[in-house]
Design a protein around this motif. Structure first.
Motif, PDB file in Angstrom:
ATOM      1  N   PRO A  97     -56.455  25.361  78.226  1.00  0.00           N
ATOM      2  CA  PRO A  97     -57.709  25.027  78.010  1.00  0.00           C
ATOM      3  C   PRO A  97     -56.885  24.511  76.556  1.00  0.00           C
ATOM      4  CG  PRO A  97     -56.694  27.244  76.837  1.00  0.00           C
ATOM      5  CD  PRO A  97     -56.053  27.062  77.736  1.00  0.00           C
ATOM      6  N   ARG A 132     -59.510  31.137  93.206  1.00  0.00           N
ATOM      7  CA  ARG A 132     -61.240  31.277  92.916  1.00  0.00           C
ATOM      8  C   ARG A 132     -61.129  30.287  94.505  1.00  0.00           C
ATOM      9  NH1 ARG A 132     -60.956  32.285  86.853  1.00  0.00           N
ATOM     10  NH2 ARG A 132     -62.066  33.684  87.197  1.00  0.00           N
ATOM     11  N   TYR A 158     -51.602  36.450  78.936  1.00  0.00           N
ATOM     12  CA  TYR A 158     -52.895  36.210  77.851  1.00  0.00           C
ATOM     13  C   TYR A 158     -53.974  37.211  78.790  1.00  0.00           C
ATOM     14  CZ  TYR A 158     -50.559  32.061  76.332  1.00  0.00           C
ATOM     15  OH  TYR A 158     -49.779  31.313  75.522  1.00  0.00           O
ATOM     16  N   ALA A 169     -64.616  35.927  83.781  1.00  0.00           N
ATOM     17  CA  ALA A 169     -64.476  34.139  83.827  1.00  0.00           C
ATOM     18  C   ALA A 169     -64.727  33.441  83.345  1.00  0.00           C
ATOM     19  CB  ALA A 169     -65.467  34.337  85.268  1.00  0.00           C
ATOM     20  N   PRO A 195     -59.807  33.791  77.214  1.00  0.00           N
ATOM     21  CA  PRO A 195     -59.466  32.866  76.324  1.00  0.00           C
ATOM     22  C   PRO A 195     -58.667  31.814  77.747  1.00  0.00           C
ATOM     23  CG  PRO A 195     -58.836  34.663  75.830  1.00  0.00           C
ATOM     24  CD  PRO A 195     -59.624  34.593  76.734  1.00  0.00           C
ATOM     25  N   SER A 196     -58.229  31.901  78.501  1.00  0.00           N
ATOM     26  CA  SER A 196     -57.610  30.270  78.518  1.00  0.00           C
ATOM     27  C   SER A 196     -57.414  30.564  80.218  1.00  0.00           C
ATOM     28  CB  SER A 196     -55.646  30.367  78.762  1.00  0.00           C
ATOM     29  OG  SER A 196     -55.620  31.501  79.586  1.00  0.00           O
ATOM     30  N   ARG A 197     -57.926  30.712  81.200  1.00  0.00           N
ATOM     31  CA  ARG A 197     -57.286  30.522  82.696  1.00  0.00           C
ATOM     32  C   ARG A 197     -56.360  31.245  83.597  1.00  0.00           C
ATOM     33  NH1 ARG A 197     -58.759  24.922  85.504  1.00  0.00           N
ATOM     34  NH2 ARG A 197     -58.810  23.791  84.626  1.00  0.00           N
ATOM     35  N   PHE A 198     -55.694  31.124  82.560  1.00  0.00           N
ATOM     36  CA  PHE A 198     -54.248  32.022  83.110  1.00  0.00           C
ATOM     37  C   PHE A 198     -54.469  33.784  82.933  1.00  0.00           C
ATOM     38  CE2 PHE A 198     -52.717  27.941  81.565  1.00  0.00           C
ATOM     39  CZ  PHE A 198     -52.456  27.875  82.801  1.00  0.00           C
ATOM     40  N   SER A 199     -56.081  34.311  82.414  1.00  0.00           N
ATOM     41  CA  SER A 199     -56.291  35.830  82.110  1.00  0.00           C
ATOM     42  C   SER A 199     -56.722  35.987  83.507  1.00  0.00           C
ATOM     43  CB  SER A 199     -57.732  35.862  80.418  1.00  0.00           C
ATOM     44  OG  SER A 199     -57.083  35.178  80.445  1.00  0.00           O
ATOM     45  N   THR A 200     -56.508  37.711  83.432  1.00  0.00           N
ATOM     46  CA  THR A 200     -57.275  38.449  84.680  1.00  0.00           C
ATOM     47  C   THR A 200     -58.318  39.040  84.020  1.00  0.00           C
ATOM     48  OG1 THR A 200     -54.868  39.673  84.903  1.00  0.00           O
ATOM     49  CG2 THR A 200     -55.284  37.977  86.009  1.00  0.00           C
TER      50      THR A 200
END
Lengths: 279, 290
Positions: free
Chosen positions: A35, A144, A197, B199, B202-207
């Protein structure tokens, strides 16, 4: 739209002598999806931690895999291959399988069919130009898929996809073009779920050890009576760190040298799935 | 409206039952899939959850069978329609079967007539596909109307939607009564996984934000130890919640397996379904003011 060929999941048969195939599927990226702060300003904290995978992590991983003579699959972002070509070339030279996962972390969930097809073609071309390989498989970078993903992959000549998480054995889809093999994975056992993360990390290296040991224990036990597959999703930015690398090393210690286990790449598993159907 | 009678201090389970453990298996698979910011279902979350009916539920059923443990399976109407063979195997194994709304609706956001229609629709699915007249119900996201609607529009004998007590209460209203058997934080969501929405990380790498299995097992064992100790003096129960798509994964299923091995060593630990807990609670009759 691609449709699952039903009731074929449990019919998969591994080649004689293999009790439990184990797959290490690495996702290799350089922070493209991290991000940004408002105004497109970089976030060097998250972005840099992901970039670690391309700068350093993958080299650590290749060294470990070489030590144990284990062959794995690397999903590589097109942009990462452009920025760090030597990482991909080295992986190819070591005998690892290279597969696609898009270009620049573009999400294809809501993309048009043309955009999605272009993304697949561009990724495939970049990997062919840089690493000299023709990719056979795919994983969406954010997991996705769009309703057309499997159709497009099959039409572009790919043999398998690994973007779904709903099973533990490979199965088949009928698409507009041909049959395609789905090799499901899960983020539940992924390195980044425990040492990635968001912060704070919930597991740490010891927690991740308990995830992988448990997974292996249960799948090994169950594989006595039914086919099972252990498919681990790993990030070069997460497992590449020395603390996590040691966790993977200890798992390899448990596996290497035992003939019942067999490290498998996605291409092999896809072929095994197709051969099982013909039997 | 309904009137609640809480349990008295003199509430007791039958002789010999020191700690009843009611495992609730939430068989809901992909029904509670989180939306993307544009409101569409998240394909990643959907797929991770769909593992529940395809694989996870079977594994949980096998583990419970191997340990000879009876429990309660809370099943969404839509899950039963899509994967009837799972529920049929659950029924054949003799578990208590209860309704878990139709598609895991957020009833707290629904007008009462919609909630009533969904309750009735779900009850009918169980009758049509399993020939089972369900007597139990759980709504994870109950509304202020849930208990009223169950009393008025169903013959449900126990509800397990509330999180607010240690032991059952008697609920009276609309000319009848039912038991409220509360659930608690002895669950794979409380100890293991935050599934609220991958969805919006904090980041798109989270699951999903997850604790490892060694942490989950420690949590279950320490809760068990506390309840067992308290069970020497007072009535206690352990409503243990597992989801098909969470604990059904191989590495987490071992947590349940190891917990069962541990808990079964102790005298007076009984594994049972909510139907039996409701029957025992009724027999105790210890509800109302002290």
């Amino acid at each position: 739209m691609a449709a699952e060929i039903k009731s074929n999941t449990d019919t998969v048969r591994w080649p004689a002598g293999i009790r439990l195939p184990v797959m290490l599927t690495f996702e290799h990226q350089a922070g493209e999806g991290a991000p940004l702060f408002a105004g497109e300003r970089p976030n060097y904290m998250v972005g840099g931690a992901i970039q670690y995978g391309a700068r350093r992590g993958i080299w650590n991983i290749l060294e470990l895999l070489e030590k144990y003579r284990v062959k794995a699959t690397f999903f590589v972002l097109g942009t990462t291959a452009e920025k760090y070509p030597e990482t991909v070339q080295e992986a190819v030279k070591a005998g690892h399988e290279i597969a696609g996962m898009g270009y620049g972390f573009a999400s294809i969930r809501t993309a048009s069919e043309e955009q999605e097809r272009e993304n697949v073609r561009r990724s495939a071309k970049v990997l062919e130009d840089i690493a000299g390989v023709k990719i056979c498989g795919w994983r969406c970078p954010d997991y996705r898929v769009s309703p057309k993903t499997l159709d497009i992959l099959a039409e572009e000549g790919l043999a398998w996809d690994s973007s779904l998480l709903n099973d533990e054995l490979p199965y088949l889809f009928e698409t507009r073009a041909k049959k395609i093999v789905e090799i499901p994975f899960t983020t539940s056992t992924a390195d980044k779920t425990y040492v990635g993360y968001p912060y704070p990390q919930r597991g740490g290296p010891d927690g991740l050890t308990s995830v992988w040991n448990n997974e292996l224990d249960v799948l090994y036990q169950e594989s006595e009576k039914a086919p099972r597959l252990m498919n681990l999703s790993l990030q070069t930015w997460a497992t590449g760190r020395p603390a996590t690398l040691r966790v993977l090393g200890r798992l390899l210690e448990r596996l290497v040298g035992h003939e019942e286990f067999r490290f498998a790449q996605c291409n092999e598993v896809a072929a095994w799935r197709l051969n099982s159907t013909e039997r | 409206m309904w009137n609640e009678k809480g349990y008295r201090k003199s509430f007791r389970w039958p002789e010999g039952v020191r700690l009843p453990i009611a495992i609730s298996v939430h068989h809901q698979s992909e029904e509670a899939t989180c939306p993307m910011p544009d409101g569409q279902p998240d394909p990643f979350d959907y797929s991770e959850r769909q593992y529940g009916a395809r694989r996870g539920a079977w594994r949980l059923l096998n583990i419970m069978g191997r340990h000879g443990v009876r429990g309660t399976w809370l099943i969404c109407g839509a899950t039963l329609e899509k994967y009837p063979e799972v529920s049929r195997a659950v029924q054949k194994a003799g578990h208590c079967i209860a309704g878990h709304t139709y598609a895991h609706e957020m009833m707290c956001n629904m007008p009462p007539d919609t909630e009533t229609a969904l309750i009735k629709k779900t009850v009918l699915v169980f009758e049509d596909l399993l020939g089972e007249h369900i007597r139990g119900w759980r709504t994870c996201f109950a509304s202020h109307n849930t208990l009223d609607l169950l009393l008025e529009h169903s013959d449900i004998e126990w509800d397990g939607s509330m999180w607010n007590d240690d032991l059952p209460s008697l609920i009276e209203g609309h000319g009848r009564e039912m038991l409220e058997i509360p659930f608690a934080t002895y669950s794979d969501t409380a100890l293991g996984v935050d599934i609220t929405n991958p969805a919006f990380p904090p980041s798109r790498f989270s699951t999903w934000n997850a604790n490892p299995p060694d942490f989950m097992l420690r949590g279950l064992k320490s809760a068990f130890d506390a309840l067992y100790e308290r069970g020497a003096e007072r009535a206690v129960m352990m409503p243990l919640v597992v989801h098909d798509f969470i604990t059904g994964r191989p590495f987490r299923s071992k947590v349940l397996d190891e917990f069962l091995i541990y808990a079964k060593q102790f005298e007076g630990v009984i594994f049972t379904g909510h139907d039996e807990l409701a029957r025992w609670a009724r027999q105790s009759g210890e509800f109302g003011r002290e």
